[in-house]
Write a protein that holds these residues in place. Sequence first.
Motif, mmCIF file in Angstrom:
data_model
loop_
_atom_site.group_PDB
_atom_site.id
_atom_site.type_symbol
_atom_site.label_atom_id
_atom_site.label_comp_id
_atom_site.label_asym_id
_atom_site.label_seq_id
_atom_site.Cartn_x
_atom_site.Cartn_y
_atom_site.Cartn_z
ATOM 1 N N ALA A 122 -155.000 24.775 74.787
ATOM 2 C CA ALA A 122 -153.667 25.358 74.975
ATOM 3 C C ALA A 122 -152.645 24.688 74.080
ATOM 4 O O ALA A 122 -151.751 25.338 73.556
ATOM 5 N N GLY A 123 -152.770 23.383 73.906
ATOM 6 C CA GLY A 123 -151.822 22.659 73.061
ATOM 7 C C GLY A 123 -151.831 23.167 71.633
ATOM 8 O O GLY A 123 -150.795 23.356 71.021
ATOM 9 N N LYS A 124 -153.001 23.423 71.098
ATOM 10 C CA LYS A 124 -153.108 23.918 69.721
ATOM 11 C C LYS A 124 -152.522 25.327 69.604
ATOM 12 O O LYS A 124 -151.842 25.635 68.647
ATOM 13 N N ARG A 125 -152.786 26.162 70.582
ATOM 14 C CA ARG A 125 -152.229 27.521 70.556
ATOM 15 C C ARG A 125 -150.706 27.489 70.650
ATOM 16 O O ARG A 125 -150.026 28.259 69.989
ATOM 17 N N ALA A 126 -150.176 26.599 71.482
ATOM 18 C CA ALA A 126 -148.725 26.474 71.617
ATOM 19 C C ALA A 126 -148.106 26.049 70.294
ATOM 20 O O ALA A 126 -147.033 26.536 69.913
ATOM 21 N N GLU A 127 -148.778 25.174 69.562
ATOM 22 C CA GLU A 127 -148.249 24.727 68.285
ATOM 23 C C GLU A 127 -148.254 25.870 67.263
ATOM 24 O O GLU A 127 -147.338 26.006 66.458
ATOM 25 N N ILE A 128 -149.259 26.724 67.298
ATOM 26 C CA ILE A 128 -149.313 27.886 66.406
ATOM 27 C C ILE A 128 -148.158 28.839 66.721
ATOM 28 O O ILE A 128 -147.462 29.302 65.819
ATOM 29 N N VAL A 129 -147.939 29.114 68.002
ATOM 30 C CA VAL A 129 -146.841 29.996 68.412
ATOM 31 C C VAL A 129 -145.497 29.405 67.984
ATOM 32 O O VAL A 129 -144.624 30.109 67.474
ATOM 33 N N GLY A 130 -145.335 28.085 68.169
ATOM 34 C CA GLY A 130 -144.102 27.422 67.747
ATOM 35 C C GLY A 130 -143.880 27.533 66.247
ATOM 36 O O GLY A 130 -142.764 27.775 65.794
ATOM 37 N N GLY A 131 -144.937 27.355 65.465
ATOM 38 C CA GLY A 131 -144.832 27.487 64.015
ATOM 39 C C GLY A 131 -144.432 28.893 63.607
ATOM 40 O O GLY A 131 -143.575 29.090 62.742
ATOM 41 N N LEU A 132 -145.043 29.882 64.234
ATOM 42 C CA LEU A 132 -144.686 31.278 63.941
ATOM 43 C C LEU A 132 -143.238 31.570 64.331
ATOM 44 O O LEU A 132 -142.535 32.303 63.625
ATOM 45 N N ALA A 133 -142.782 30.975 65.437
ATOM 46 C CA ALA A 133 -141.393 31.178 65.864
ATOM 47 C C ALA A 133 -140.423 30.592 64.844
ATOM 48 O O ALA A 133 -139.403 31.213 64.522
ATOM 49 N N LEU A 134 -140.729 29.413 64.294
ATOM 50 C CA LEU A 134 -139.852 28.822 63.275
ATOM 51 C C LEU A 134 -139.788 29.698 62.032
ATOM 52 O O LEU A 134 -138.714 29.902 61.457
ATOM 53 N N ILE A 135 -140.929 30.223 61.615
ATOM 54 C CA ILE A 135 -140.949 31.124 60.460
ATOM 55 C C ILE A 135 -140.119 32.369 60.761
ATOM 56 O O ILE A 135 -139.357 32.846 59.914
ATOM 57 N N GLY A 136 -140.225 32.884 61.982
ATOM 58 C CA GLY A 136 -139.435 34.052 62.385
ATOM 59 C C GLY A 136 -137.943 33.769 62.380
ATOM 60 O O GLY A 136 -137.142 34.592 61.924
ATOM 61 N N ILE A 137 -137.548 32.593 62.873
ATOM 62 C CA ILE A 137 -136.129 32.231 62.879
ATOM 63 C C ILE A 137 -135.615 32.093 61.453
ATOM 64 O O ILE A 137 -134.534 32.589 61.114
ATOM 65 N N GLY A 138 -136.384 31.437 60.599
ATOM 66 C CA GLY A 138 -135.988 31.305 59.194
ATOM 67 C C GLY A 138 -135.844 32.656 58.514
ATOM 68 O O GLY A 138 -134.885 32.900 57.770
ATOM 69 N N SER A 139 -136.773 33.545 58.788
ATOM 70 C CA SER A 139 -136.716 34.893 58.219
ATOM 71 C C SER A 139 -135.507 35.661 58.735
ATOM 72 O O SER A 139 -134.854 36.403 57.979
ATOM 73 N N THR A 140 -135.179 35.485 60.005
ATOM 74 C CA THR A 140 -134.005 36.146 60.588
ATOM 75 C C THR A 140 -132.719 35.649 59.934
ATOM 76 O O THR A 140 -131.827 36.444 59.620
ATOM 77 N N ILE A 141 -132.617 34.338 59.722
ATOM 78 C CA ILE A 141 -131.438 33.770 59.060
ATOM 79 C C ILE A 141 -131.285 34.367 57.670
ATOM 80 O O ILE A 141 -130.194 34.795 57.273
ATOM 81 N N LEU A 142 -132.369 34.418 56.919
ATOM 82 C CA LEU A 142 -132.324 34.972 55.565
ATOM 83 C C LEU A 142 -131.961 36.451 55.603
ATOM 84 O O LEU A 142 -131.093 36.909 54.850
ATOM 85 N N TYR A 143 -132.584 37.211 56.500
ATOM 86 C CA TYR A 143 -132.303 38.643 56.607
ATOM 87 C C TYR A 143 -130.841 38.899 56.960
ATOM 88 O O TYR A 143 -130.193 39.754 56.346
ATOM 89 N N GLU A 144 -130.312 38.156 57.951
ATOM 90 C CA GLU A 144 -128.921 38.359 58.359
ATOM 91 C C GLU A 144 -127.958 38.062 57.212
ATOM 92 O O GLU A 144 -126.984 38.788 57.011
ATOM 93 N N HIS A 145 -128.234 37.032 56.451
ATOM 94 C CA HIS A 145 -127.356 36.692 55.338
ATOM 95 C C HIS A 145 -127.442 37.746 54.235
ATOM 96 O O HIS A 145 -126.428 38.196 53.723
ATOM 97 N N LEU A 146 -128.660 38.133 53.890
ATOM 98 C CA LEU A 146 -128.834 39.124 52.811
ATOM 99 C C LEU A 146 -128.298 40.490 53.204
ATOM 100 O O LEU A 146 -127.733 41.195 52.363
ATOM 101 N N SER A 147 -128.436 40.865 54.485
ATOM 102 C CA SER A 147 -127.935 42.168 54.902
ATOM 103 C C SER A 147 -126.409 42.213 54.932
ATOM 104 O O SER A 147 -125.809 43.247 54.659
ATOM 105 N N THR A 148 -125.751 41.083 55.245
ATOM 106 C CA THR A 148 -124.287 41.053 55.223
ATOM 107 C C THR A 148 -123.771 40.927 53.786
ATOM 108 O O THR A 148 -122.671 41.384 53.503
ATOM 109 N N ALA A 149 -124.558 40.351 52.906
ATOM 110 C CA ALA A 149 -124.146 40.227 51.499
ATOM 111 C C ALA A 149 -124.190 41.565 50.795
ATOM 112 O O ALA A 149 -123.422 41.822 49.886
ATOM 113 N N VAL A 150 -125.106 42.453 51.240
ATOM 114 C CA VAL A 150 -125.226 43.772 50.629
ATOM 115 C C VAL A 150 -124.088 44.674 51.034
ATOM 116 O O VAL A 150 -123.617 45.500 50.273
ATOM 117 N N VAL A 151 -123.602 44.512 52.260
ATOM 118 C CA VAL A 151 -122.543 45.384 52.785
ATOM 119 C C VAL A 151 -121.249 45.090 52.189
ATOM 120 O O VAL A 151 -120.665 44.860 51.365
#
Length: 190
Positions: A161-190
């Motif tokens: 379970a510990g290893k699976r939790a770490e994988i989910v956490g890693g994917l969540a960080l990548i998702g948060i980073g992608s969201t930050i980039l998307y939000e910035h790029l989408s507001t820059a286009v407008v």
Amino acid sequence: MNALSTLVLALAMSTDAFAAAVSKGTTLKNPRFGEALRAGVIFGVIEAITPLIGWALGSVAAKYAEDWDHWIAFTMLCILGLMMIRNAFKQEDQETAPVNRHSFWLLAATGFATSIDAMAVGVSLAFIDNNIIVTAIAIGLATTLMVTIGVLLGRLLGNIAGKRAEIVGGLALIGIGSTILYEHLSTAVV
């Protein structure tokens, strides 16, 4: 950063501590709630302090990198996420005799080791609009809860379970980073 992103970030930051706590729980003879809570508080306090340190360091650099701050946050969060995923697949050969209680220093050292990523996240949070105090408290509370549960479940769940939790956490960080980039790029286009 909105409340949902803060919650997801806090949970993501606590997954490596959860994985370590499950491991610590497997080495205890009979984990009791008091020992689990003690470990949770030690990890939680350390995990709440490190993003503050990172944020302070990042704040100094933020004013010099305003034009590409979103890329910095995205890159750092993705690298940290990938590192968490990679660490989840590492083999650990630890055969130790069960103990009644872990020393404070062992728990503190483990808590610090699992909070290095929170310090790096704190650096990246200095580049975006974020209330670092709320985020640090959320990370600390999530870590306290996750570590307490992890120690108690350690005997039952083992390292799987510990290893699976770490994988989910890693994917969540990548998702948060992608969201930050998307939000910035989408507001820059407008």
